[in-house]
Design an enzyme around this catalytic site. Structure first.
Site, PDB file in Angstrom:
ATOM      1  N   ASP A   1      26.437  32.870  48.530  1.00 52.81           N
ATOM      2  CA  ASP A   1      25.711  34.095  48.232  1.00 52.81           C
ATOM      3  C   ASP A   1      26.320  35.143  49.147  1.00 52.81           C
ATOM      4  O   ASP A   1      26.143  35.074  50.375  1.00 52.81           O
ATOM      5  CB  ASP A   1      24.209  33.921  48.506  1.00 52.81           C
ATOM      6  CG  ASP A   1      23.393  35.153  48.158  1.00 52.81           C
ATOM      7  OD1 ASP A   1      23.963  36.272  48.188  1.00 52.81           O
ATOM      8  OD2 ASP A   1      22.186  35.024  47.888  1.00 52.81           O
TER       9      ASP A   1
ATOM     10  N   TYR B   1      25.202  51.333  41.003  1.00 47.70           N
ATOM     11  CA  TYR B   1      26.484  50.643  40.868  1.00 47.70           C
ATOM     12  C   TYR B   1      27.631  51.542  41.308  1.00 47.70           C
ATOM     13  O   TYR B   1      28.492  51.148  42.100  1.00 47.70           O
ATOM     14  CB  TYR B   1      26.667  50.206  39.417  1.00 47.70           C
ATOM     15  CG  TYR B   1      28.011  49.594  39.104  1.00 47.70           C
ATOM     16  CD1 TYR B   1      28.256  48.252  39.335  1.00 47.70           C
ATOM     17  CD2 TYR B   1      29.047  50.367  38.560  1.00 47.70           C
ATOM     18  CE1 TYR B   1      29.488  47.682  39.037  1.00 47.70           C
ATOM     19  CE2 TYR B   1      30.277  49.816  38.262  1.00 47.70           C
ATOM     20  CZ  TYR B   1      30.492  48.470  38.501  1.00 47.70           C
ATOM     21  OH  TYR B   1      31.723  47.921  38.212  1.00 47.70           O
TER      22      TYR B   1
END
Length: 232
Positions: A43, A135
Site C-alpha cells: 500500500d 487528481y
C-alpha cells in the site's frame, strides 16, 4: 501500465519486484514471468510497507537501482461535492505514495552507487481537467516533486524523471469514451506505449536526462484539447 512495465523490464533482463495492493494480481504476473520477477504486498500510502519491500528486494536481488512509481487512482467528481477524506485519499495514493517511494529507495540507491526513479504522472500535470480537480492537483505535485528530487539527488548519481501519459487504455479508464479528435496520431495509447518510455528513462540510454518530462500522449497536448465531450 504497471504490468506492461514489469513485463518489458523483465524481457530486457531486469530482476523486478511487482508490488501492489492487489497482491494476488502481482503474484499471477510474477508466476507468468518466472523467477526473476517477485510479487510483494504494497500500500503505497504506508512508509513501513515501502521499507519492508525495499529490504526484501535488496536481500533477494542485491541492489535497488530502478524505481517506477506507478500507483494512482482517479476519482471524478465536481469540486463542490468533494469531502475532505475523499480528497485526502487521492493525495495519499497519488502524491504521498510517490514521496514514500523516493524516500524508501534512497538509502538503497546510494548503496548501489546511483539509480533511476521514474514517476508516472499525467498530461493533467500540464493543464486543468474538469471534474478531476484532486487528481490533477496531485499530478501537478508529482511533476514538481520530480524536478525537486532530481536537483537534490543528482549528486548521488540518482536520476528522477516523469512520464506523462495521455489518454491510455487501462482498467482505470474502462468505460471512458475516448475523444481521439484531440490526438494528433488519431488513437489512444496502450500500456506498452507507456512502458517503452519508462524503459528508456530507467536505462543507461538516458544517462544524461534528469528532472525531465516525457509526454506520451500522441500529440494530445500539443494543441488545445476539448474535454467537453468526455464523460469524466
Amino acid at each position: 501500465m504497471g504490468a506492461a512495465t514489469v513485463r518489458l523490464l523483465a524481457e530486457e533482463g531486469a530482476r523486478v519486484a511487482a508490488v501492489d495492493v492487489d497482491l494476488e494480481g502481482a503474484r499471477r504476473l510474477a508466476d507468468e514471468l518466472g523467477p526473476d520477477v517477485i510479487a510483494l504486498p504494497m500500500d503505497v500510502r504506508s512508509a513501513d510497507e515501502w521499507a519492508a519491500a525495499v529490504q526484501e528486494v535488496e536481500e533477494r536481488f542485491g541492489a535497488v537501482d530502478i524505481l517506477v512509481n506507478n500507483a494512482g487512482i482517479a476519482d471524478p467528481g465536481l469540486i463542490g461535492q468533494w469531502a475532505l477524506d475523499r480528497l485526502q485519499r487521492t493525495i495519499d495514493v497519488n502524491l504521498v505514495g510517490v514521496f514514500n517511494g523516493i524516500q524508501a529507495v534512497l538509502p538503497a540507491m546510494k548503496r548501489a552507487g546511483g539509480g533511476s526513479i521514474v514517476n508516472i504522472s499525467s498530461v493533467g500535470s500540464f493543464q486543468g481537467v474538469p471534474r478531476m480537480s484532486p487528481y490533477v492537483a496531485t499530478k501537478w505535485g508529482v511533476r514538481g516533486l520530480t524536478k525537486s528530487a532530481a536537483l537534490e539527488l543528482g549528486v548521488h548519481g540518482i536520476r528522477v524523471n516523469a512520464v506523462h501519459p495521455g489518454q491510455t487504455r487501462t482498467p482505470m479508464t474502462e468505460g471512458v469514451v475516448f475523444d481521439t479528435s484531440a490526438i494528433a496520431l488519431g488513437r489512444v495509447g496502450e500500456p506498452e506505449d507507456i512502458a517503452r518510455a519508462v524503459l528508456f528513462l530507467a536505462s543507461d540510454e538516458s544517462s544524461f536526462i534528469t528532472g525531465s518530462d516525457l509526454v506520451v500522449d500522441g500529440g494530445q497536448i500539443a494543441g488545445q484539447a476539448d474535454y467537453s465531450g468526455l464523460p469524466l
